[in-house]
Write a protein that holds these residues in place. Structure first.
Motif, PDB file in Angstrom:
ATOM      1  N   GLN A   1       0.890  -1.349  -0.046  1.00  0.00           N
ATOM      2  CA  GLN A   1      -0.084   0.085   0.122  1.00  0.00           C
ATOM      3  C   GLN A   1       0.933   1.208   0.090  1.00  0.00           C
ATOM      4  OE1 GLN A   1      -3.069  -0.442  -0.156  1.00  0.00           O
ATOM      5  NE2 GLN A   1      -3.866   1.698  -0.227  1.00  0.00           N
ATOM      6  N   VAL A   2       0.434   2.090  -0.814  1.00  0.00           N
ATOM      7  CA  VAL A   2       1.269   3.564  -0.840  1.00  0.00           C
ATOM      8  C   VAL A   2       0.347   4.502  -0.341  1.00  0.00           C
ATOM      9  CG1 VAL A   2       2.309   4.932  -2.575  1.00  0.00           C
ATOM     10  CG2 VAL A   2       2.718   2.611  -2.679  1.00  0.00           C
ATOM     11  N   GLN A   3       0.729   5.575   0.448  1.00  0.00           N
ATOM     12  CA  GLN A   3       0.108   6.537   0.820  1.00  0.00           C
ATOM     13  C   GLN A   3       0.782   7.892   0.209  1.00  0.00           C
ATOM     14  OE1 GLN A   3       1.260   4.604   3.363  1.00  0.00           O
ATOM     15  NE2 GLN A   3      -0.373   3.276   2.978  1.00  0.00           N
ATOM     16  N   LEU A   4      -0.031   8.624  -0.219  1.00  0.00           N
ATOM     17  CA  LEU A   4       0.342   9.927  -0.920  1.00  0.00           C
ATOM     18  C   LEU A   4      -0.172  11.088  -0.039  1.00  0.00           C
ATOM     19  CD1 LEU A   4      -0.340   9.220  -4.582  1.00  0.00           C
ATOM     20  CD2 LEU A   4       1.888   8.900  -3.378  1.00  0.00           C
ATOM     21  N   MET A   5       0.687  12.187   0.273  1.00  0.00           N
ATOM     22  CA  MET A   5       0.087  13.318   0.801  1.00  0.00           C
ATOM     23  C   MET A   5       0.586  14.713   0.018  1.00  0.00           C
ATOM     24  SD  MET A   5       0.717  14.599   4.834  1.00  0.00           S
ATOM     25  CE  MET A   5      -0.345  13.175   5.199  1.00  0.00           C
ATOM     26  N   GLU A   6      -0.447  15.341  -0.074  1.00  0.00           N
ATOM     27  CA  GLU A   6       0.052  16.768  -1.038  1.00  0.00           C
ATOM     28  C   GLU A   6       0.108  17.871   0.146  1.00  0.00           C
ATOM     29  OE1 GLU A   6      -3.304  14.467  -3.357  1.00  0.00           O
ATOM     30  OE2 GLU A   6      -2.979  15.302  -1.219  1.00  0.00           O
ATOM     31  N   SER A   7       1.122  18.973  -0.509  1.00  0.00           N
ATOM     32  CA  SER A   7       1.045  20.196   0.435  1.00  0.00           C
ATOM     33  C   SER A   7       1.364  21.336  -0.662  1.00  0.00           C
ATOM     34  CB  SER A   7       2.231  19.907   1.587  1.00  0.00           C
ATOM     35  OG  SER A   7       3.400  19.800   0.735  1.00  0.00           O
ATOM     36  N   GLY A   8       1.325  22.347  -0.176  1.00  0.00           N
ATOM     37  CA  GLY A   8       1.861  23.593  -0.895  1.00  0.00           C
ATOM     38  C   GLY A   8       0.461  24.339  -1.544  1.00  0.00           C
ATOM     39  N   GLY A   9      -0.655  23.951  -1.400  1.00  0.00           N
ATOM     40  CA  GLY A   9      -1.435  24.742  -1.778  1.00  0.00           C
ATOM     41  C   GLY A   9      -1.718  26.158  -0.936  1.00  0.00           C
ATOM     42  N   GLY A  10      -2.900  27.087  -1.752  1.00  0.00           N
ATOM     43  CA  GLY A  10      -2.827  28.183  -1.134  1.00  0.00           C
ATOM     44  C   GLY A  10      -3.672  29.235  -1.913  1.00  0.00           C
ATOM     45  N   SER A  11      -3.544  30.424  -1.551  1.00  0.00           N
ATOM     46  CA  SER A  11      -4.245  31.608  -2.324  1.00  0.00           C
ATOM     47  C   SER A  11      -3.283  32.426  -2.866  1.00  0.00           C
ATOM     48  CB  SER A  11      -5.356  32.425  -1.409  1.00  0.00           C
ATOM     49  OG  SER A  11      -6.283  31.420  -1.064  1.00  0.00           O
ATOM     50  N   VAL A  12      -3.335  32.657  -4.181  1.00  0.00           N
ATOM     51  CA  VAL A  12      -2.587  33.742  -5.041  1.00  0.00           C
ATOM     52  C   VAL A  12      -3.298  34.521  -5.673  1.00  0.00           C
ATOM     53  CG1 VAL A  12      -0.491  32.292  -4.829  1.00  0.00           C
ATOM     54  CG2 VAL A  12      -2.038  32.087  -6.818  1.00  0.00           C
ATOM     55  N   GLN A  13      -2.633  35.786  -6.411  1.00  0.00           N
ATOM     56  CA  GLN A  13      -3.502  36.588  -7.369  1.00  0.00           C
ATOM     57  C   GLN A  13      -3.176  36.072  -8.769  1.00  0.00           C
ATOM     58  OE1 GLN A  13      -2.341  40.646  -5.865  1.00  0.00           O
ATOM     59  NE2 GLN A  13      -4.358  40.649  -5.205  1.00  0.00           N
ATOM     60  N   THR A  14      -3.809  36.240  -9.643  1.00  0.00           N
ATOM     61  CA  THR A  14      -3.563  36.278 -11.184  1.00  0.00           C
ATOM     62  C   THR A  14      -2.064  36.474 -11.433  1.00  0.00           C
ATOM     63  OG1 THR A  14      -6.007  36.429 -11.753  1.00  0.00           O
ATOM     64  CG2 THR A  14      -4.071  36.775 -13.436  1.00  0.00           C
ATOM     65  N   GLY A  15      -1.362  35.751 -12.115  1.00  0.00           N
ATOM     66  CA  GLY A  15      -0.079  35.661 -12.411  1.00  0.00           C
ATOM     67  C   GLY A  15       0.890  35.255 -11.455  1.00  0.00           C
ATOM     68  N   GLY A  16       0.408  34.850 -10.285  1.00  0.00           N
ATOM     69  CA  GLY A  16       1.465  34.324  -9.070  1.00  0.00           C
ATOM     70  C   GLY A  16       1.978  32.902  -9.431  1.00  0.00           C
ATOM     71  N   SER A  17       2.531  32.466  -8.595  1.00  0.00           N
ATOM     72  CA  SER A  17       3.106  30.988  -8.565  1.00  0.00           C
ATOM     73  C   SER A  17       3.058  30.291  -7.296  1.00  0.00           C
ATOM     74  CB  SER A  17       4.525  31.153  -8.772  1.00  0.00           C
ATOM     75  OG  SER A  17       4.901  31.679 -10.316  1.00  0.00           O
ATOM     76  N   LEU A  18       2.806  29.172  -7.465  1.00  0.00           N
ATOM     77  CA  LEU A  18       2.961  27.993  -6.373  1.00  0.00           C
ATOM     78  C   LEU A  18       3.576  26.907  -6.693  1.00  0.00           C
ATOM     79  CD1 LEU A  18      -0.998  28.272  -5.116  1.00  0.00           C
ATOM     80  CD2 LEU A  18       1.087  28.882  -3.783  1.00  0.00           C
ATOM     81  N   ARG A  19       4.037  26.134  -5.759  1.00  0.00           N
ATOM     82  CA  ARG A  19       4.732  24.845  -5.847  1.00  0.00           C
ATOM     83  C   ARG A  19       3.979  23.734  -5.184  1.00  0.00           C
ATOM     84  NH1 ARG A  19      10.840  22.646  -4.791  1.00  0.00           N
ATOM     85  NH2 ARG A  19       9.941  22.493  -2.764  1.00  0.00           N
ATOM     86  N   LEU A  20       3.299  23.067  -5.767  1.00  0.00           N
ATOM     87  CA  LEU A  20       2.708  21.721  -4.882  1.00  0.00           C
ATOM     88  C   LEU A  20       3.766  20.693  -4.750  1.00  0.00           C
ATOM     89  CD1 LEU A  20      -0.856  21.643  -6.505  1.00  0.00           C
ATOM     90  CD2 LEU A  20      -0.152  22.959  -4.778  1.00  0.00           C
ATOM     91  N   SER A  21       3.700  19.857  -3.657  1.00  0.00           N
ATOM     92  CA  SER A  21       4.358  18.600  -3.485  1.00  0.00           C
ATOM     93  C   SER A  21       3.508  17.678  -3.018  1.00  0.00           C
ATOM     94  CB  SER A  21       5.431  19.021  -2.438  1.00  0.00           C
ATOM     95  OG  SER A  21       6.268  20.210  -2.334  1.00  0.00           O
ATOM     96  N   CYS A  22       4.132  16.473  -3.182  1.00  0.00           N
ATOM     97  CA  CYS A  22       3.438  15.179  -2.802  1.00  0.00           C
ATOM     98  C   CYS A  22       4.586  14.347  -2.588  1.00  0.00           C
ATOM     99  CB  CYS A  22       2.739  14.716  -4.229  1.00  0.00           C
ATOM    100  SG  CYS A  22       2.045  12.936  -3.889  1.00  0.00           S
ATOM    101  N   VAL A  23       4.456  13.702  -1.303  1.00  0.00           N
ATOM    102  CA  VAL A  23       5.422  12.804  -0.873  1.00  0.00           C
ATOM    103  C   VAL A  23       4.724  11.727  -0.752  1.00  0.00           C
ATOM    104  CG1 VAL A  23       4.583  13.374   1.489  1.00  0.00           C
ATOM    105  CG2 VAL A  23       6.986  12.341   1.201  1.00  0.00           C
ATOM    106  N   ALA A  24       5.410  10.391  -1.324  1.00  0.00           N
ATOM    107  CA  ALA A  24       4.936   9.081  -1.180  1.00  0.00           C
ATOM    108  C   ALA A  24       5.509   8.329  -0.154  1.00  0.00           C
ATOM    109  CB  ALA A  24       5.349   8.434  -2.474  1.00  0.00           C
ATOM    110  N   SER A  25       4.977   7.319   0.472  1.00  0.00           N
ATOM    111  CA  SER A  25       5.193   6.567   1.669  1.00  0.00           C
ATOM    112  C   SER A  25       4.335   5.212   1.441  1.00  0.00           C
ATOM    113  CB  SER A  25       5.196   7.364   2.963  1.00  0.00           C
ATOM    114  OG  SER A  25       3.753   7.481   3.102  1.00  0.00           O
ATOM    115  N   GLY A  26       5.137   4.141   2.389  1.00  0.00           N
ATOM    116  CA  GLY A  26       4.445   2.961   2.291  1.00  0.00           C
ATOM    117  C   GLY A  26       5.247   1.874   1.934  1.00  0.00           C
ATOM    118  N   HIS A  27       4.773   0.836   2.005  1.00  0.00           N
ATOM    119  CA  HIS A  27       5.537  -0.616   1.550  1.00  0.00           C
ATOM    120  C   HIS A  27       5.423  -0.756  -0.022  1.00  0.00           C
ATOM    121  CE1 HIS A  27       6.656  -4.603   1.724  1.00  0.00           C
ATOM    122  NE2 HIS A  27       5.822  -5.238   1.084  1.00  0.00           N
ATOM    123  N   GLY A  28       6.755  -1.128  -0.405  1.00  0.00           N
ATOM    124  CA  GLY A  28       6.630  -1.288  -1.850  1.00  0.00           C
ATOM    125  C   GLY A  28       6.674  -0.202  -2.878  1.00  0.00           C
ATOM    126  N   TYR A  29       6.717   0.805  -2.266  1.00  0.00           N
ATOM    127  CA  TYR A  29       7.090   2.313  -3.231  1.00  0.00           C
ATOM    128  C   TYR A  29       8.422   2.389  -3.848  1.00  0.00           C
ATOM    129  CZ  TYR A  29       7.623   6.689  -5.134  1.00  0.00           C
ATOM    130  OH  TYR A  29       7.648   7.732  -6.008  1.00  0.00           O
TER     131      TYR A  29
END
Length: 126
Positions: A1-29
């Motif tokens: 089983q693999v677990q995924l967890m996202e982070s990095g969301g938020g609120s920005v104005q038009t033209g802005g930037s964000l970086r989303l991250s996803c970390v994977a964990s669990g057996h067999g990854y």
């Protein structure tokens, strides 16, 4: 089983930037094919970007040239760099993973991925 967890969301104005991250964990990854999907209010979930286990990226036309996807194998993470954001990018963003490479035709179809994160909200204001 693999677990995924996202982070990095938020609120920005038009033209802005964000970086989303996803970390994977669990057996067999190991080196999975990874993707980002999003669901905007009142709309169906859509594929945004994917990167397979050969490091080949694929982007939806609506984000090509603005978004970048890349992996850090050592940290078991996948990132979605989002630049020049527009209000139409407002959605809950989900990370997805699968041990198989879906191929370029199916890379942005949700049925191609077995594991999913809980999502992170991105809001872009005008």
């Amino acid at each position: 089983q693999v677990q995924l967890m996202e982070s990095g969301g938020g609120s920005v104005q038009t033209g802005g930037s964000l970086r989303l991250s996803c970390v994977a964990s669990g057996h067999g990854y190991s080196r999975y094919s990874m993707a980002w999907f999003r669901r905007a209010p009142g709309k169906e979930r859509e594929g945004v970007a994917s990167i397979d286990n050969t490091n080949t990226p694929i982007f939806a036309p609506s984000v090509k040239g603005r978004f970048t996807i890349y992996q850090d194998d050592a940290k078991k993470m996948v990132y979605l760099q989002m630049d020049n954001l527009i209000p139409e990018d407002t959605a809950v963003y989900y990370c997805a993973a699968d041990p198989k490479s879906p191929g370029w035709v199916d890379a942005l179809f949700s049925e191609s991925y077995r594991y999913w994160g809980q999502g992170t909200q991105v809001t872009v204001s005008s």
